[in-house]
Design a protein around this motif. Structure first.
Motif, PDB file in Angstrom:
ATOM      1  N   THR A  26       2.712  -1.578  -0.053  1.00 37.68           N
ATOM      2  CA  THR A  26       1.920  -2.728   0.393  1.00 37.68           C
ATOM      3  C   THR A  26       0.846  -3.124  -0.619  1.00 37.68           C
ATOM      4  O   THR A  26       0.517  -4.301  -0.726  1.00 37.68           O
ATOM      5  N   GLU A  27       0.321  -2.159  -1.358  1.00 33.80           N
ATOM      6  CA  GLU A  27      -0.688  -2.504  -2.359  1.00 33.80           C
ATOM      7  C   GLU A  27      -0.083  -3.365  -3.470  1.00 33.80           C
ATOM      8  O   GLU A  27      -0.723  -4.284  -3.962  1.00 33.80           O
ATOM      9  N   THR A  50       4.052 -11.537   6.498  1.00 36.07           N
ATOM     10  CA  THR A  50       4.841 -10.420   5.977  1.00 36.07           C
ATOM     11  C   THR A  50       3.938  -9.274   5.541  1.00 36.07           C
ATOM     12  O   THR A  50       4.200  -8.109   5.856  1.00 36.07           O
ATOM     13  N   LEU A  51       2.871  -9.604   4.828  1.00 37.39           N
ATOM     14  CA  LEU A  51       1.960  -8.551   4.376  1.00 37.39           C
ATOM     15  C   LEU A  51       1.178  -7.948   5.543  1.00 37.39           C
ATOM     16  O   LEU A  51       0.971  -6.727   5.585  1.00 37.39           O
ATOM     17  N   ILE A  52       0.790  -8.765   6.509  1.00 34.91           N
ATOM     18  CA  ILE A  52       0.107  -8.244   7.701  1.00 34.91           C
ATOM     19  C   ILE A  52       1.019  -7.256   8.416  1.00 34.91           C
ATOM     20  O   ILE A  52       0.592  -6.162   8.809  1.00 34.91           O
ATOM     21  N   LYS A  53       2.280  -7.628   8.588  1.00 33.03           N
ATOM     22  CA  LYS A  53       3.236  -6.719   9.231  1.00 33.03           C
ATOM     23  C   LYS A  53       3.405  -5.447   8.412  1.00 33.03           C
ATOM     24  O   LYS A  53       3.505  -4.343   8.966  1.00 33.03           O
ATOM     25  N   GLY A  54       3.418  -5.568   7.092  1.00 31.61           N
ATOM     26  CA  GLY A  54       3.520  -4.395   6.228  1.00 31.61           C
ATOM     27  C   GLY A  54       2.355  -3.437   6.425  1.00 31.61           C
ATOM     28  O   GLY A  54       2.546  -2.228   6.524  1.00 31.61           O
ATOM     29  N   TYR A  55       1.153  -3.986   6.475  1.00 32.82           N
ATOM     30  CA  TYR A  55      -0.022  -3.132   6.698  1.00 32.82           C
ATOM     31  C   TYR A  55       0.006  -2.512   8.096  1.00 32.82           C
ATOM     32  O   TYR A  55      -0.381  -1.354   8.271  1.00 32.82           O
ATOM     33  N   ASP A  62      -6.988  -2.196   9.773  1.00 31.00           N
ATOM     34  CA  ASP A  62      -8.187  -2.833   9.205  1.00 31.00           C
ATOM     35  C   ASP A  62      -7.813  -3.820   8.103  1.00 31.00           C
ATOM     36  O   ASP A  62      -8.333  -4.928   8.048  1.00 31.00           O
ATOM     37  N   LYS A  63      -6.905  -3.431   7.230  1.00 27.61           N
ATOM     38  CA  LYS A  63      -6.481  -4.317   6.148  1.00 27.61           C
ATOM     39  C   LYS A  63      -5.721  -5.516   6.710  1.00 27.61           C
ATOM     40  O   LYS A  63      -5.890  -6.650   6.248  1.00 27.61           O
ATOM     41  N   ALA A  64      -4.896  -5.285   7.741  1.00 28.15           N
ATOM     42  CA  ALA A  64      -4.154  -6.375   8.375  1.00 28.15           C
ATOM     43  C   ALA A  64      -5.122  -7.381   9.010  1.00 28.15           C
ATOM     44  O   ALA A  64      -4.950  -8.596   8.867  1.00 28.15           O
ATOM     45  N   LEU A  65      -6.141  -6.868   9.682  1.00 25.89           N
ATOM     46  CA  LEU A  65      -7.130  -7.762  10.302  1.00 25.89           C
ATOM     47  C   LEU A  65      -7.944  -8.499   9.243  1.00 25.89           C
ATOM     48  O   LEU A  65      -8.311  -9.659   9.435  1.00 25.89           O
ATOM     49  N   TYR A  66      -8.211  -7.833   8.135  1.00 29.55           N
ATOM     50  CA  TYR A  66      -8.924  -8.506   7.046  1.00 29.55           C
ATOM     51  C   TYR A  66      -8.082  -9.676   6.514  1.00 29.55           C
ATOM     52  O   TYR A  66      -8.598 -10.778   6.306  1.00 29.55           O
ATOM     53  N   LEU A  67      -6.794  -9.427   6.294  1.00 23.26           N
ATOM     54  CA  LEU A  67      -5.908 -10.505   5.835  1.00 23.26           C
ATOM     55  C   LEU A  67      -5.887 -11.658   6.832  1.00 23.26           C
ATOM     56  O   LEU A  67      -5.934 -12.827   6.449  1.00 23.26           O
ATOM     57  N   PHE A  68      -5.816 -11.301   8.109  1.00 27.22           N
ATOM     58  CA  PHE A  68      -5.839 -12.321   9.161  1.00 27.22           C
ATOM     59  C   PHE A  68      -7.105 -13.174   9.065  1.00 27.22           C
ATOM     60  O   PHE A  68      -7.047 -14.397   9.143  1.00 27.22           O
TER      61      PHE A  68
END
Length: 186
Positions: A26-27, A50-55, A62-68
């Motif tokens: 994911t990074e 796609t990246l949110i689902k990956g995280y 936390d990273k998924a919510l940050y992307l959101f």
């Protein structure tokens, strides 16, 4: 491709990001999105989803919510897929209040009737309630779905049956299974 002066389009990038996320890189996928922002093509909603689902898959909520939270800053509106992915991940971590809060926040951002919680979102939340021992909240959500006229499917019924089984209500689970067969088969 880039060495030959061929810039892959957003669809190609999205496939690469999906592949990287599926194998746990994911990074690298995140780096690829940053490169897209800098060099093009511009990432789209599918890119971010796609990246949110990956995280979420690797349990980095936390990273998924940050992307959101950054999607709108770059001019991309989250959609139902974004919402369902995050709600599901939060429910899996037992963060039901946060899942509900996120859902309300997303729905309040857009007054469009189309953004009312759909069957998938409601089923995800109901499943989260049952799996975390909040049987009454799960049943309350089921009742709300029926009152709003949501056309329930076999998945929603199975989540309800699971909830009854979790609360040792085998007769209710059996009755629900019979109702499901009667309503969905006929």
């Amino acid at each position: 491709m880039m060495q030959n002066s061929v810039l892959p389009d957003v669809f190609t990038h999205n496939h690469l990001i999906n592949g990287l996320c599926r194998i746990g890189l994911t990074e690298k996928a995140d780096w690829l999105i940053r490169e897209m922002i800098e060099l093009g093509p511009s990432p789209n909603r599918v890119t971010y989803n796609t990246l949110i689902k990956g995280y979420c898959r690797i349990n980095n909520i936390d990273k998924a919510l940050y992307l959101f939270s950054t999607m709108e800053n770059v001019g991309i509106q989250p959609n139902r897929v974004t919402c369902n992915t995050l709600v599901h991940a939060l429910c899996n971590k037992g963060l039901l209040k946060e899942a509900n809060k996120l859902l309300e926040e997303i729905l309040n951002d857009d007054d469009d009737d189309e953004n009312l919680p759909d069957l998938v979102t409601s089923t995800i939340l109901m499943d989260g309630y049952f799996k975390n021992g909040s049987i009454s909240q799960g049943l309350s959500l089921w009742d709300e779905m029926l009152q709003k006229g949501t056309k329930v499917d076999v998945v929603a019924y199975n989540v309800l049956i699971y909830g009854f089984c979790m609360s040792q209500e085998i007769n209710l689970a059996y009755g629900c299974a019979c109702e499901m067969l009667r309503k969905l088969v006929i």
